[in-house]
Design a protein around this motif. Structure first.
Motif, PDB file in Angstrom:
ATOM      1  N   GLY A 413      12.077  12.529  -5.021  1.00  0.00           N
ATOM      2  CA  GLY A 413      11.593  11.857  -6.234  1.00  0.00           C
ATOM      3  C   GLY A 413      10.118  11.564  -6.114  1.00  0.00           C
ATOM      4  O   GLY A 413       9.414  12.164  -5.289  1.00  0.00           O
ATOM      5  N   PRO A 414       9.628  10.629  -6.932  1.00  0.00           N
ATOM      6  CA  PRO A 414       8.198  10.329  -6.895  1.00  0.00           C
ATOM      7  C   PRO A 414       7.783   9.739  -5.550  1.00  0.00           C
ATOM      8  O   PRO A 414       8.536   8.988  -4.934  1.00  0.00           O
ATOM      9  CB  PRO A 414       8.019   9.299  -8.024  1.00  0.00           C
ATOM     10  N   LEU A 415       6.582  10.093  -5.120  1.00  0.00           N
ATOM     11  CA  LEU A 415       6.030   9.568  -3.871  1.00  0.00           C
ATOM     12  C   LEU A 415       4.920   8.580  -4.203  1.00  0.00           C
ATOM     13  O   LEU A 415       4.052   8.875  -5.020  1.00  0.00           O
ATOM     14  CB  LEU A 415       5.429  10.707  -3.046  1.00  0.00           C
ATOM     15  N   SER A 416       4.955   7.437  -3.558  1.00  0.00           N
ATOM     16  CA  SER A 416       3.868   6.476  -3.731  1.00  0.00           C
ATOM     17  C   SER A 416       3.226   6.229  -2.372  1.00  0.00           C
ATOM     18  O   SER A 416       3.682   6.722  -1.343  1.00  0.00           O
ATOM     19  CB  SER A 416       4.398   5.176  -4.336  1.00  0.00           C
ATOM     20  N   ARG A 417       2.165   5.435  -2.392  1.00  0.00           N
ATOM     21  CA  ARG A 417       1.445   5.190  -1.135  1.00  0.00           C
ATOM     22  C   ARG A 417       2.336   4.571  -0.062  1.00  0.00           C
ATOM     23  O   ARG A 417       2.144   4.814   1.127  1.00  0.00           O
ATOM     24  CB  ARG A 417       0.246   4.281  -1.390  1.00  0.00           C
ATOM     25  N   ARG A 418       3.306   3.761  -0.485  1.00  0.00           N
ATOM     26  CA  ARG A 418       4.151   3.147   0.530  1.00  0.00           C
ATOM     27  C   ARG A 418       4.943   4.207   1.295  1.00  0.00           C
ATOM     28  O   ARG A 418       5.218   4.048   2.481  1.00  0.00           O
ATOM     29  CB  ARG A 418       5.096   2.108  -0.078  1.00  0.00           C
ATOM     30  N   ASN A 419       5.307   5.298   0.624  1.00  0.00           N
ATOM     31  CA  ASN A 419       6.031   6.370   1.307  1.00  0.00           C
ATOM     32  C   ASN A 419       5.149   7.038   2.359  1.00  0.00           C
ATOM     33  O   ASN A 419       5.633   7.456   3.416  1.00  0.00           O
ATOM     34  CB  ASN A 419       6.521   7.421   0.305  1.00  0.00           C
ATOM     35  N   LEU A 420       3.857   7.159   2.059  1.00  0.00           N
ATOM     36  CA  LEU A 420       2.940   7.737   3.048  1.00  0.00           C
ATOM     37  C   LEU A 420       2.854   6.836   4.280  1.00  0.00           C
ATOM     38  O   LEU A 420       2.823   7.317   5.415  1.00  0.00           O
ATOM     39  CB  LEU A 420       1.546   7.919   2.452  1.00  0.00           C
ATOM     40  N   ALA A 421       2.820   5.519   4.046  1.00  0.00           N
ATOM     41  CA  ALA A 421       2.780   4.582   5.167  1.00  0.00           C
ATOM     42  C   ALA A 421       4.083   4.656   5.957  1.00  0.00           C
ATOM     43  O   ALA A 421       4.087   4.511   7.188  1.00  0.00           O
ATOM     44  CB  ALA A 421       2.544   3.162   4.659  1.00  0.00           C
ATOM     45  N   ASP A 422       5.189   4.907   5.250  1.00  0.00           N
ATOM     46  CA  ASP A 422       6.478   5.031   5.916  1.00  0.00           C
ATOM     47  C   ASP A 422       6.509   6.286   6.802  1.00  0.00           C
ATOM     48  O   ASP A 422       7.076   6.287   7.890  1.00  0.00           O
ATOM     49  CB  ASP A 422       7.570   5.112   4.846  1.00  0.00           C
ATOM     50  N   LEU A 423       5.868   7.348   6.328  1.00  0.00           N
ATOM     51  CA  LEU A 423       5.864   8.613   7.067  1.00  0.00           C
ATOM     52  C   LEU A 423       4.803   8.628   8.163  1.00  0.00           C
ATOM     53  O   LEU A 423       4.941   9.331   9.155  1.00  0.00           O
ATOM     54  CB  LEU A 423       5.600   9.788   6.113  1.00  0.00           C
ATOM     55  N   TYR A 424       3.735   7.884   7.946  1.00  0.00           N
ATOM     56  CA  TYR A 424       2.672   7.856   8.961  1.00  0.00           C
ATOM     57  C   TYR A 424       2.171   6.426   9.096  1.00  0.00           C
ATOM     58  O   TYR A 424       1.307   5.962   8.358  1.00  0.00           O
ATOM     59  CB  TYR A 424       1.525   8.826   8.618  1.00  0.00           C
ATOM     60  N   LEU A 425       2.706   5.743  10.103  1.00  0.00           N
ATOM     61  CA  LEU A 425       2.572   4.295  10.219  1.00  0.00           C
ATOM     62  C   LEU A 425       1.184   3.824  10.633  1.00  0.00           C
ATOM     63  O   LEU A 425       0.763   2.738  10.285  1.00  0.00           O
ATOM     64  CB  LEU A 425       3.606   3.855  11.266  1.00  0.00           C
ATOM     65  N   PHE A 426       0.473   4.631  11.407  1.00  0.00           N
ATOM     66  CA  PHE A 426      -0.730   4.128  12.074  1.00  0.00           C
ATOM     67  C   PHE A 426      -2.011   4.659  11.433  1.00  0.00           C
ATOM     68  O   PHE A 426      -2.022   5.736  10.843  1.00  0.00           O
ATOM     69  CB  PHE A 426      -0.705   4.508  13.563  1.00  0.00           C
ATOM     70  N   PRO A 427      -3.114   3.924  11.582  1.00  0.00           N
ATOM     71  CA  PRO A 427      -4.376   4.363  10.981  1.00  0.00           C
ATOM     72  C   PRO A 427      -5.148   5.358  11.846  1.00  0.00           C
ATOM     73  O   PRO A 427      -6.366   5.375  11.814  1.00  0.00           O
ATOM     74  CB  PRO A 427      -5.137   3.048  10.808  1.00  0.00           C
ATOM     75  N   ASN A 428      -4.438   6.197  12.601  1.00  0.00           N
ATOM     76  CA  ASN A 428      -5.112   7.206  13.440  1.00  0.00           C
ATOM     77  C   ASN A 428      -5.823   8.222  12.564  1.00  0.00           C
ATOM     78  O   ASN A 428      -5.417   8.484  11.439  1.00  0.00           O
ATOM     79  CB  ASN A 428      -4.097   7.984  14.280  1.00  0.00           C
ATOM     80  N   THR A 429      -6.838   8.861  13.150  1.00  0.00           N
ATOM     81  CA  THR A 429      -7.566   9.888  12.409  1.00  0.00           C
ATOM     82  C   THR A 429      -7.234  11.281  12.945  1.00  0.00           C
ATOM     83  O   THR A 429      -6.701  11.429  14.049  1.00  0.00           O
ATOM     84  CB  THR A 429      -9.082   9.637  12.505  1.00  0.00           C
TER      85      THR A 429
END
Ligand code: MN
Ligand code: MG
Length: 621
Positions: A413-429
């Protein structure tokens, strides 16, 4: 004959009880709200601890509230307020506002305080109404950081007399900060070994008149023997003369507790290390640490710690959030909700981490593909453009000690920013390194250390090494390989090579051909991974790309290219087949129940729930 009362009192001992309250590894858990799932959370958070803190204060005449670090990062709110402009508009960073509201006396910095770089950290700390100490971290040419502080506390002794107790606090954190956040820190931070720093500073604290010294040690309880790069150094730290008590953290575990039974110099029942009181109150506001120290002073002598009592008080799972914390955080909460609800695209298939340790994982492959695609763009027209480009990724949310809800779970379904945080938890570059074929194979061997050795032909053997973090289970996309669990791990968990002839990684191919040990490839990975202990045994790894772009932004733009994605799950790795009757046990999140018929999954058999709430699966091998 009666003596005058004053000399009479001086001949008896002064005794007093000092209560130390500790939180650690809050990781931005402030309100009982789960920003990854966008729903109220039943768990912890500072707002649930605040009433416990108040209650514990009322019970004690003399009390101090301390935090052991890792407060700034861990939820989408932390990522949003990493931007100093966001803090400016809010006036104050939400975690600092909450900690001010609860009334901390002091805190130390954990490794995650450095994830967003120094400008973000400085801006956040500017408004702290409490002392901040960091004894093994320095900033050459930059602002001075306080290594330690002596807090004068007005206390009342058991006879009702007032004294000023001079409480020495030294902050300590894993020296690996400079490696883990090398890209964000860019050489502006130096670290020293935890015990080295304590040896250097504690005598000075005593000389400056500290009546007692408490180590605020963002470090765990592990090896007995010190070395300069020891990450979990509480045991040798406690042995240092002049330190009276050790407050631990970083491991997200609880001490006292059964997990630490049998460790040298550690008494997990008496809550002591080398005979000195110690505690570690979990993480995310799961527990409040309460340490009572009985201090005694002979006439003319200095205060000494006598008896102690340590208790961890768990945060209640159903309680109202503290109104003071709520007030301090409410505008940040609203801002976070509107941020995490921003649409970033659409997925036609679910993405989750329930089976990441037993099968190919579309979510890991999506992150790897986003890294690989972006790295290819950035490496175009460089000398490395001609080399094969692979990408490594791991799932960050895989249950374990964080519990059965700690899995990535993004429905179709629709993806929001919270889903991105769920998939990639850390602020690594995003970064990329050049490795040889031999190093590539050892990288996979290191990752395969997450599994226990399996005896062929036996059923229901535990699959996972309990102390191996699942975020180190890197999968390298673009390759194909098998993991042979009949073999022991090539490397011990600390990275020591066990035996040159041991291999778990079998049938390793790229583009249908074997990889020679000396051929060169580029692997897109993260800034964290390159400095992490996982890759330490591989030796020098030249960084060929330092993008400074957060992997989560790379992922967001990758999805935005097509808006709708259909995540695929290619064949990358599998367990080498074992004789019939061989099976392993995997505990995973209850959300896995909806996906048991997922294509490509081994024929797992559910065996019911564990006491912690995990689903137990039998995995045929
Ligand atoms: Mn932590
Ligand atoms: Mg930490």
């Amino acid at each position: 004959m009666t003596k005058s009362s004053s000399p009479e009192r001086r001949q008896t001992d002064d005794t007093l009880c000092l209560r130390i309250l500790q939180t650690t590894d809050l990781h931005m858990r402030l309100l009982s709200y789960d920003y990854f799932a966008d729903r109220p959370s039943p768990h912890g958070g500072l707002a649930r601890l605040a009433p416990l803190i108040e209650h514990a204060r009322r019970e004690a005449a003399n009390c101090l509230l301390l935090d052991n670090g890792d407060f700034l990062q861990g939820t989408p709110m932390g990522d949003l307020f990493a931007d100093p402009a966001m803090i400016d508009s809010a006036g104050i960073h939400p975690v600092i506002a909450a900690m001010n509201a609860v009334g901390y006396d002091a805190a130390t910095l954990g490794n995650h305080e450095f994830n967003y770089g120094l400008p973000a950290l400085d801006r956040a700390l500017r408004d702290a109404a409490f002392a901040i100490v960091a004894g093994n971290i320095s900033r050459p040419g930059g602002p001075t950081m306080k290594s330690w502080a002596i807090l004068p506390l007005r206390v009342t002794d058991t006879a009702g007399h007032a004294h000023t107790l001079r409480i020495g606090l030294i902050g300590l954190a894993p020296p690996q900060i400079t490696a883990w956040d090398r890209s964000a820190l860019n050489g502006a931070v130096r670290t020293q070994g935890i015990c080295d720093a304590a040896h250097a500073h504690v005598p000075a604290m005593r000389a400056q008149g500290a009546d007692l010294v408490i180590a605020l040690a963002h470090t765990g309880i592990g090896a007995a023997q010190d070395r300069p790069d020891l990450e979990n150094a509480a045991v040798p730290l406690a042995a240092i003369d002049g330190i009276d008590a050790v407050l631990c953290g970083h491991q997200h575990l609880t001490f006292p507790g059964p997990r630490f039974h049998g460790l040298a110099h550690v008494d997990a029942a008496a809550a002591t290390i080398h005979g000195k009181p110690a505690m570690m109150p979990g993480s995310w506001g799961s527990h409040l640490g309460v340490m009572d120290l009985m201090l005694r002073r002979r006439a003319g002598d200095s205060w000494r710690v006598g008896d102690h009592a340590v208790a961890l008080r768990p945060a209640p799972d159903s309680a109202a959030d503290d109104p003071g914390v709520q007030r301090a955080v409410s505008s940040a909460h609203t801002a976070t909700l509107s941020h995490i609800r921003q649409r970033v695209g659409h997925t036609t298939r679910p993405l989750h981490s329930y089976f990441t340790l037993i099968a190919d994982d579309a979510a890991v492959q999506l992150v790897a593909e986003a890294k690989r695609t972006r790295a290819a763009e950035l490496l175009r027209d460089t000398p490395h453009a001609g080399l094969p480009l692979l990408a490594a990724a791991a799932s960050f949310k895989t249950g374990g000690q964080n519990g059965p809800d700690f899995y990535s779970d993004v429905p179709a379904g629709p993806l929001s920013r919270r889903n991105l945080a769920d998939l990639y938890l850390f602020p690594n570059t995003l970064q990329a390194i050049e490795v040889t074929g031999a190093q590539l194979r050892d990288w996979l061997e290191r990752a395969a250390g997450i599994f226990r050795q399996i005896t062929p032909g036996h059923p229901d053997q535990s699959l996972r090494e309990p102390d191996f973090p699942a975020y180190n289970f890197d999968v390298i996309c673009g390759l194909r390989y098998r993991i042979d669990l009949s073999q022991p791990a090539r490397f011990a968990q600390d990275g020591t090579l066990r035996d040159q002839d041991i291999h778990r990684i079998a049938d390793l191919t790229f583009d249908g051909r074997a990889i020679s040990p000396d051929e060169r490839v580029v692997v897109a990975t993260s800034s964290y991974r390159i400095g992490s202990s996982l890759l330490a045994p591989l030796g020098a790894l030249p960084i060929v790309l330092d993008s400074r772009e957060p992997v989560r932004d790379v992922l967001r733009r990758h999805i935005a290219r097509t808006d709708t994605i259909t995540p695929s799950c290619r064949a990358v790795w599998r367990f080498a087949p074992m004789p019939p009757g061989t099976s392993a046990i995997l505990d995973t999140g209850p959300g896995a129940a909806s996906y048991l018929d997922q294509p490509g999954l081994p024929a797992v058999e559910p065996l019911g729930r564990t006491p912690q709430g995990f689903i137990r699966l039998r995995v045929p091998l």
